[in-house]
Design an enzyme around this catalytic site. Structure first.
Site, PDB file in Angstrom:
ATOM      1  N   LYS A  29     -41.975  39.747 -51.797  1.00  0.00           N
ATOM      2  CA  LYS A  29     -42.238  38.328 -51.632  1.00  0.00           C
ATOM      3  C   LYS A  29     -41.333  37.696 -50.578  1.00  0.00           C
ATOM      4  CE  LYS A  29     -45.642  37.869 -54.524  1.00  0.00           C
ATOM      5  NZ  LYS A  29     -46.985  37.460 -54.047  1.00  0.00           N
ATOM      6  N   TYR A  45     -40.478  43.540 -56.380  1.00  0.00           N
ATOM      7  CA  TYR A  45     -41.248  42.299 -56.266  1.00  0.00           C
ATOM      8  C   TYR A  45     -40.538  41.288 -55.360  1.00  0.00           C
ATOM      9  CZ  TYR A  45     -43.909  38.199 -57.806  1.00  0.00           C
ATOM     10  OH  TYR A  45     -44.697  37.077 -57.852  1.00  0.00           O
TER      11      TYR A  45
END
Length: 240
Positions: free
Chosen positions: A151, A147
């Site tokens: 991002k 993640y």
């Protein structure tokens, strides 16, 4: 004439708040979603916002979806890349599938969705690309290598697109939310939630509407000189 805005992952959580805020600001809004037909139907009935189903992890589906939105609502001039997933695990236990699923949606999904609408923005010499990144893309997070990488990569996309689009009236900016009171966060055990809040100097979780206001600001014509920037909305938890 009102501009058309497309919000991916736009029927729940932060995405729903963004869709509603943009509609209130006068945009024609299309809210994309991946698979929860019941939630999307309920959202559309309650808000009057049109919903469209496709996976941002599928380039061809994104191109076809964007074409459908434009046929029904008009040229997409504001794109909010909000769709995202988590598949958390400590790195030594993370599977290739957990890695790939998150990268395909959170990182490649931004390419898949932006690439089909970019030529139209260039031709019209106007566009707003807004990416919802995350505090964890700025600082990293235990159990979120996939993640955090996705991002952080989104921020690189924004900075590069800003340089390519600036002379054509296109801006690309990011919003990095901290911990927001979405259904997902509110569903964690109370003790865990209290531990999260204890790390936030503001002493509370953020509200989805606070992120939506950041997006509405960046989408406006008056935000033309803000390009390649990141708004950190995290209650002073982290400074990039």
């Amino acid at each position: 004439m009102a501009r058309t805005a497309l919000v991916t992952g736009g029927t729940r959580g932060i995405g729903a708040a963004i869709s509603i805020a943009l509609k209130a600001a006068g945009y024609r809004v299309a809210a994309n979603y991946a698979g929860n037909d019941e939630a999307a139907a309920r959202f559309s009935e309650e808000t009057g916002i049109a919903t469209f189903r496709w996976s941002v992890a599928d380039y061809d589906a994104c191109a076809a979806g964007a074409a459908r939105v434009e046929a029904e609502l008009g040229p997409i001039e504001v794109l909010v890349n909000n769709a995202g997933i988590t598949r958390d695990a400590p790195f030594h236990r993370m599977t290739r599938e957990q890695w790939q699923q998150v990268i395909d949606t959170n990182l490649s999904g931004v390419f898949n969705m932006t690439h089909p609408v970019w030529p139209g923005m260039r031709e019209r010499r106007f566009g707003r690309v807004i990416v919802i990144s995350s505090i964890n893309g700025q600082k990293g997070q235990f159990g979120q290598v996939n993640y955090a990488a996705s991002k952080a990569g989104d921020l690189g996309i924004v900075k590069s697109l800003a340089q390519e689009g600036a002379r054509l009236g296109i801006t690309a900016n990011a919003v990095c939310p901290g911990y927001i009171a979405t259904d997902m966060v509110m569903a964690v055990p109370e003790k865990v939630r209290e531990a999260i809040i204890a790390q936030i100097p503001a002493g509370r979780l953020g509200e989805p509407e606070e992120i939506a206001r950041c997006v509405t600001f960046l989408a406006a014509d008056d935000a033309a000189f803000i390009n390649g920037s990141t708004i950190s909305a995290n209650g002073a938890q982290f400074f990039a």
